[in-house]
Design a protein around this motif. Structure first.
Motif, PDB file in Angstrom:
ATOM      1  N   PRO A 117       0.800  -1.234   0.000  1.00  0.00           N
ATOM      2  CA  PRO A 117       0.000   0.000   0.000  1.00  0.00           C
ATOM      3  C   PRO A 117       0.830   1.280   0.000  1.00  0.00           C
ATOM      4  O   PRO A 117       0.272   2.378  -0.095  1.00  0.00           O
ATOM      5  CB  PRO A 117      -0.780  -0.116   1.314  1.00  0.00           C
ATOM      6  CG  PRO A 117       0.154  -0.864   2.222  1.00  0.00           C
ATOM      7  CD  PRO A 117       0.868  -1.871   1.332  1.00  0.00           C
ATOM      8  N   HIS A 118       2.134   1.174   0.073  1.00  0.00           N
ATOM      9  CA  HIS A 118       2.987   2.338   0.277  1.00  0.00           C
ATOM     10  C   HIS A 118       3.066   3.256  -0.940  1.00  0.00           C
ATOM     11  O   HIS A 118       3.145   4.481  -0.805  1.00  0.00           O
ATOM     12  CB  HIS A 118       4.386   1.873   0.675  1.00  0.00           C
ATOM     13  CG  HIS A 118       4.381   0.795   1.714  1.00  0.00           C
ATOM     14  ND1 HIS A 118       4.323  -0.544   1.374  1.00  0.00           N
ATOM     15  CD2 HIS A 118       4.393   0.858   3.055  1.00  0.00           C
ATOM     16  CE1 HIS A 118       4.304  -1.265   2.483  1.00  0.00           C
ATOM     17  NE2 HIS A 118       4.338  -0.445   3.516  1.00  0.00           N
ATOM     18  N   ALA A 119       3.066   2.676  -2.134  1.00  0.00           N
ATOM     19  CA  ALA A 119       3.212   3.477  -3.354  1.00  0.00           C
ATOM     20  C   ALA A 119       2.074   4.479  -3.493  1.00  0.00           C
ATOM     21  O   ALA A 119       2.293   5.629  -3.887  1.00  0.00           O
ATOM     22  CB  ALA A 119       3.277   2.566  -4.573  1.00  0.00           C
ATOM     23  N   ALA A 120       0.850   4.069  -3.160  1.00  0.00           N
ATOM     24  CA  ALA A 120      -0.297   4.975  -3.290  1.00  0.00           C
ATOM     25  C   ALA A 120      -0.153   6.163  -2.347  1.00  0.00           C
ATOM     26  O   ALA A 120      -0.433   7.312  -2.719  1.00  0.00           O
ATOM     27  CB  ALA A 120      -1.595   4.220  -3.008  1.00  0.00           C
ATOM     28  N   ALA A 121       0.299   5.904  -1.126  1.00  0.00           N
ATOM     29  CA  ALA A 121       0.457   6.976  -0.151  1.00  0.00           C
ATOM     30  C   ALA A 121       1.570   7.931  -0.564  1.00  0.00           C
ATOM     31  O   ALA A 121       1.435   9.156  -0.449  1.00  0.00           O
ATOM     32  CB  ALA A 121       0.746   6.383   1.231  1.00  0.00           C
ATOM     33  N   LEU A 122       2.667   7.400  -1.056  1.00  0.00           N
ATOM     34  CA  LEU A 122       3.777   8.240  -1.491  1.00  0.00           C
ATOM     35  C   LEU A 122       3.414   9.035  -2.745  1.00  0.00           C
ATOM     36  O   LEU A 122       3.803  10.194  -2.898  1.00  0.00           O
ATOM     37  CB  LEU A 122       5.013   7.385  -1.738  1.00  0.00           C
ATOM     38  CG  LEU A 122       5.635   6.757  -0.484  1.00  0.00           C
ATOM     39  CD1 LEU A 122       6.665   5.698  -0.858  1.00  0.00           C
ATOM     40  CD2 LEU A 122       6.275   7.830   0.397  1.00  0.00           C
ATOM     41  N   SER A 123       2.646   8.432  -3.633  1.00  0.00           N
ATOM     42  CA  SER A 123       2.198   9.131  -4.841  1.00  0.00           C
ATOM     43  C   SER A 123       1.299  10.309  -4.476  1.00  0.00           C
ATOM     44  O   SER A 123       1.411  11.404  -5.050  1.00  0.00           O
ATOM     45  CB  SER A 123       1.447   8.173  -5.766  1.00  0.00           C
ATOM     46  OG  SER A 123       2.287   7.136  -6.231  1.00  0.00           O
TER      47      SER A 123
END
Length: 261
Positions: A117-123
């Motif tokens: 789930p980290h990529a969505a938050a960083l994006s």
């Protein structure tokens, strides 16, 4: 009959005041209760990074200072991110099987994309699509050296010149693996080529660390709050690219554990 004397022990650093690193490149430099050094440097240091897949680039902190507001902690295959607004994003980071070569400061970095789930938050934080990726040890470390050190006397001297008080307490803006107690400003530069004991480990001290504008950003928020780089340019030696040096690189000779104090 011949006799041999035991080799002398490397001289010890006066005292390690603090140690730390970032699990994800560009995120908050986190103070650690202990750092394990192996042949490649600090175990867990910048083994993950944020990438622009379309542009085939590893994101640089100096261009994306918002990353400094993210606290990353990794345990086994799980990663926990505390975002600037306090939201917590956690979960495993399984490899997707996708590999790609990205540019990192003009050199190729072989990476493996990760899921979770980290990529969505960083994006959402950066306002652009990004992915999380794993790198071999040292691949996304500027200069390629395993660790860096900076002395407290050097920090105090720079703070006085720049009118920036409390720089020892804000040493995280220099993202050094170790902050070591010194008596004389830039004393650590005199250790060039020497082997010194740091905790249970032994390291060989290298050349000075070139600095960029990221040192003018608050280490916990990324907000611009200083003119340290301009001050360094005014009095410090520079490398071939014109960047002022502050602190030193080092390579691990004998692995071990380093704890503050």
């Amino acid at each position: 009959m011949t006799s041999s004397a035991a080799a002398p022990s490397p001289p010890a650093i006066h005292r390690v005041l603090s140690c730390g690193f970032a699990a994800v490149k560009g995120t908050t430099h986190v103070a650690r209760a202990a750092v394990v050094l192996d042949a490649h440097g600090a175990v867990g240091d910048r083994e993950l990074c944020v990438v622009d897949v379309a542009g085939r680039r590893v994101l640089k902190t100096v261009h994306h200072p918002a990353l400094l507001g993210v606290v990353a902690e990794r345990a086994d295959d799980a990663l926990r991110l505390v975002m600037p607004d306090g939201a917590v994003v956690g979960g495993p980071t399984p490899p997707t099987g996708e590999r790609l070569t990205c540019d990192y400061w003009g050199r190729p970095a072989e990476l493996e994309l990760l899921d979770g789930p980290h990529a969505a938050a960083l994006s959402a934080l950066l306002g652009r699509p990004v992915r999380l990726a794993a790198a071999r040890r040292g691949v996304v470390i500027f200069g390629g050296e395993g660790i860096t050190m900076v002395g407290t006397a050097s920090l105090r001297d720079l703070g006085e010149r720049a009118g920036h008080q409390g720089l020892v307490e804000q040493a995280a803006r220099f993202r050094a693996t170790f902050v070591v107690e010194t008596r004389t400003p830039y004393e650590e530069e005199g250790w060039l080529g020497r082997e010194v004991a740091v905790g249970d480990a032994v390291v060989r001290v290298g050349v000075g660390v070139p600095r960029c504008a990221i040192i003018d950003r608050h280490p916990g928020t990324g907000a611009k709050d200083g003119t340290l780089l301009r001050t360094l340019v005014g009095y410090r030696p520079r490398n071939g690219a014109g960047e002022p040096v502050f602190g030193v690189y080092a390579q691990v000779v004998t692995p071990g554990v380093v704890t503050p104090g």
